[in-house]
Design an enzyme around this catalytic site. Structure first.
Site, mmCIF file in Angstrom:
data_model
loop_
_atom_site.group_PDB
_atom_site.id
_atom_site.type_symbol
_atom_site.label_atom_id
_atom_site.label_comp_id
_atom_site.label_asym_id
_atom_site.label_seq_id
_atom_site.Cartn_x
_atom_site.Cartn_y
_atom_site.Cartn_z
ATOM 1 N N TYR A 19 0.831 -1.198 0.000
ATOM 2 C CA TYR A 19 0.000 0.000 0.000
ATOM 3 C C TYR A 19 0.868 1.252 0.000
ATOM 4 C CZ TYR A 19 -3.646 3.310 1.307
ATOM 5 O OH TYR A 19 -4.507 4.367 1.327
ATOM 6 N N LYS A 23 1.115 4.218 -2.960
ATOM 7 C CA LYS A 23 0.817 5.619 -2.695
ATOM 8 C C LYS A 23 2.026 6.510 -2.935
ATOM 9 C CE LYS A 23 -3.397 4.851 -2.036
ATOM 10 N NZ LYS A 23 -4.392 5.309 -2.995
#
Length: 56
Positions: A19, A23
């Protein structure tokens, strides 16, 4: 253009490698595109949303 990122694109949290990596990639693309299109007057930004905690 507004990209949807996260505070995970700015800081690192343990146990969330995929994740956080995605990002950080969004932030990199946003920053690069902002530089590439600035001369044409096109503004490119990212929203870095996070949870807000209150004690009351």
């Amino acid at each position: 253009m507004v990209n949807n990122a996260s505070t995970s694109g700015l800081v690192v949290f343990a146990g969330t490698s995929p994740y956080v990596a995605s990002k950080h990639a969004v932030m990199g693309v946003t920053r690069t595109a902002a530089l590439d299109y600035a001369k044409q007057g096109i503004r490119i930004n990212a929203v870095n949303r996070s949870d807000c905690y209150r004690d009351d």
